[in-house]
Motif scaffolding. Structure first.
Motif, PDB file in Angstrom:
ATOM      1  N   CYS A 295       0.853  -1.191   0.000  1.00  0.00           N
ATOM      2  CA  CYS A 295       0.000   0.000   0.000  1.00  0.00           C
ATOM      3  C   CYS A 295       0.893   1.247   0.000  1.00  0.00           C
ATOM      4  O   CYS A 295       1.776   1.372   0.852  1.00  0.00           O
ATOM      5  CB  CYS A 295      -0.896   0.005   1.230  1.00  0.00           C
ATOM      6  SG  CYS A 295      -1.846   1.527   1.382  1.00  0.00           S
TER       7      CYS A 295
ATOM      8  N   LYS B  48       0.254   4.048   1.023  1.00  0.00           N
ATOM      9  CA  LYS B  48       0.027   4.861   2.219  1.00  0.00           C
ATOM     10  C   LYS B  48       0.495   4.164   3.496  1.00  0.00           C
ATOM     11  O   LYS B  48       1.089   4.789   4.362  1.00  0.00           O
ATOM     12  CB  LYS B  48      -1.468   5.165   2.313  1.00  0.00           C
ATOM     13  CG  LYS B  48      -1.877   6.116   3.388  1.00  0.00           C
ATOM     14  CD  LYS B  48      -3.319   6.511   3.141  1.00  0.00           C
ATOM     15  CE  LYS B  48      -3.884   7.337   4.252  1.00  0.00           C
ATOM     16  NZ  LYS B  48      -5.263   7.749   3.938  1.00  0.00           N
ATOM     17  N   CYS B  49       0.221   2.850   3.614  1.00  0.00           N
ATOM     18  CA  CYS B  49       0.510   2.117   4.845  1.00  0.00           C
ATOM     19  C   CYS B  49       1.793   1.311   4.786  1.00  0.00           C
ATOM     20  O   CYS B  49       2.307   0.893   5.817  1.00  0.00           O
ATOM     21  CB  CYS B  49      -0.627   1.150   5.167  1.00  0.00           C
ATOM     22  SG  CYS B  49      -2.214   1.941   5.304  1.00  0.00           S
TER      23      CYS B  49
ATOM     24  N   CYS C 165      -6.259  -2.020   0.306  1.00  0.00           N
ATOM     25  CA  CYS C 165      -5.412  -2.000   1.505  1.00  0.00           C
ATOM     26  C   CYS C 165      -6.006  -2.889   2.594  1.00  0.00           C
ATOM     27  O   CYS C 165      -7.216  -2.974   2.748  1.00  0.00           O
ATOM     28  CB  CYS C 165      -5.280  -0.560   2.011  1.00  0.00           C
ATOM     29  SG  CYS C 165      -4.208  -0.442   3.446  1.00  0.00           S
TER      30      CYS C 165
ATOM     31  N   CYS D 153      -8.074   3.025   5.374  1.00  0.00           N
ATOM     32  CA  CYS D 153      -7.246   3.380   4.213  1.00  0.00           C
ATOM     33  C   CYS D 153      -7.948   2.846   2.977  1.00  0.00           C
ATOM     34  O   CYS D 153      -8.238   1.653   2.895  1.00  0.00           O
ATOM     35  CB  CYS D 153      -5.857   2.773   4.355  1.00  0.00           C
ATOM     36  SG  CYS D 153      -4.825   3.077   2.903  1.00  0.00           S
TER      37      CYS D 153
ATOM     38  N   GLU E   7      -6.787   3.127  -0.173  1.00  0.00           N
ATOM     39  CA  GLU E   7      -5.872   3.026  -1.314  1.00  0.00           C
ATOM     40  C   GLU E   7      -6.202   1.782  -2.128  1.00  0.00           C
ATOM     41  O   GLU E   7      -6.452   0.708  -1.567  1.00  0.00           O
ATOM     42  CB  GLU E   7      -4.422   2.933  -0.828  1.00  0.00           C
ATOM     43  CG  GLU E   7      -3.896   4.200  -0.193  1.00  0.00           C
ATOM     44  CD  GLU E   7      -3.555   5.282  -1.200  1.00  0.00           C
ATOM     45  OE1 GLU E   7      -3.570   6.455  -0.806  1.00  0.00           O
ATOM     46  OE2 GLU E   7      -3.276   4.954  -2.370  1.00  0.00           O
TER      47      GLU E   7
HETATM   48 ZN   LIG Z   1      -3.196   1.484   3.152  1.00  0.00          ZN
END
Ligand SMILES: [Zn+2]
Length: 245
Positions: free
Chosen positions: A200, A202-203, A225, A231, A233
């Motif tokens: 991901c 973002k994570c 995600c 999240c 994404e």
């Molecule tokens: Zn994420």
């Protein structure tokens, strides 16, 4: 909470007028003892005079373009990437809040936050707290502006700060190109996390192959995600075949 049964009309009118009848006499019924179980009242100082004054200034500046939320818990703004490994991380943000969170009025997506700093922010315990909160915002890529309390505010100076924060937020919102470097392509239809899944953006965690249920892409696979819905994404299912996509 019933107030109209026993005490009579006068007490009800007193309530409407803001009078404060003795709670013992008005709630003497056996079925109204819950007033002691729920000993809550609305605070008259939800916003302090300084916060109220600043709120009116930024409200007039932002109009309909941005939505202002007051006193938002950090736990409502942020989530912990690996909650099982990072329990302490949640506890550290759980009881903290920011003075104002500025959101997109359509989506309510957070754009930036504002802390109104009064003299209490110079206390050493407060400084430690402020530095921690600054680091949380920075790590998550959400701009945080500190504005010192004033009797009057320079709206053009504030406007510059807000524009900078919005710009910074837009830049942070762009997907970061991750480098999972998997050596084998994903197999659409295979469920669950595997070492062949992309990460991901973002994570930083391996994503999960899912199947779209709604919209015109129903039935098509995609990577989502593991922290969904916190999240959201997503990546195309063929991302590992076409890393540049
Ligand atoms: Zn994420």
């Amino acid at each position: 909470m019933k107030t109209s049964s026993k005490p009579g009309c006068l007490a009800s009118i007193m309530n409407l007028l803001g009078g404060k009848p003795d709670p013992v006499s008005i709630h003497s019924d056996a079925d109204e003892t819950d007033v002691e179980t729920f000993p809550y009242r609305v605070r008259d100082d939800f916003l302090s005079p300084a916060e109220q004054s600043f709120y009116q200034v930024i409200k007039s500046m932002m109009g309909e373009h941005l939505t202002i939320c007051s006193k938002v818990s950090l736990a409502d703004i942020f989530f912990v990437v690996r909650p099982n490994e990072n329990r302490g991380a949640f506890n550290r943000i759980n009881r903290k809040h920011v003075d104002f969170l500025i959101c997109d009025p359509k989506t309510m997506r957070p754009r930036f936050a504002i802390e109104l700093d009064d003299s209490s922010h110079q206390r050493s315990d407060r400084e430690i707290r402020d530095e921690f909160v600054d680091n949380v915002f920075e790590a998550a890529g959400l701009p945080l502006i500190h504005v010192p309390v004033r009797s009057a505010y320079n709206t053009s100076e504030l406007g510059v700060l807000f524009k900078q924060a919005l710009q910074q937020n837009s830049e942070n919102g762009k997907p970061i190109v991750s480098s999972p470097a998997p050596d084998q392509p994903a197999q659409p239809g295979q469920q669950g996390v595997s070492n062949r899944a992309p990460f991901c953006p973002k994570c930083g965690q391996p994503m999960v192959l899912r199947t779209a249920k709604n919209s015109d892409k129903a039935g098509q696979p995609f990577y989502g995600c593991v922290n969904y819905p916190k999240c959201r994404e997503i990546l195309p299912a063929n991302i590992l075949n076409n890393p540049t996509q």
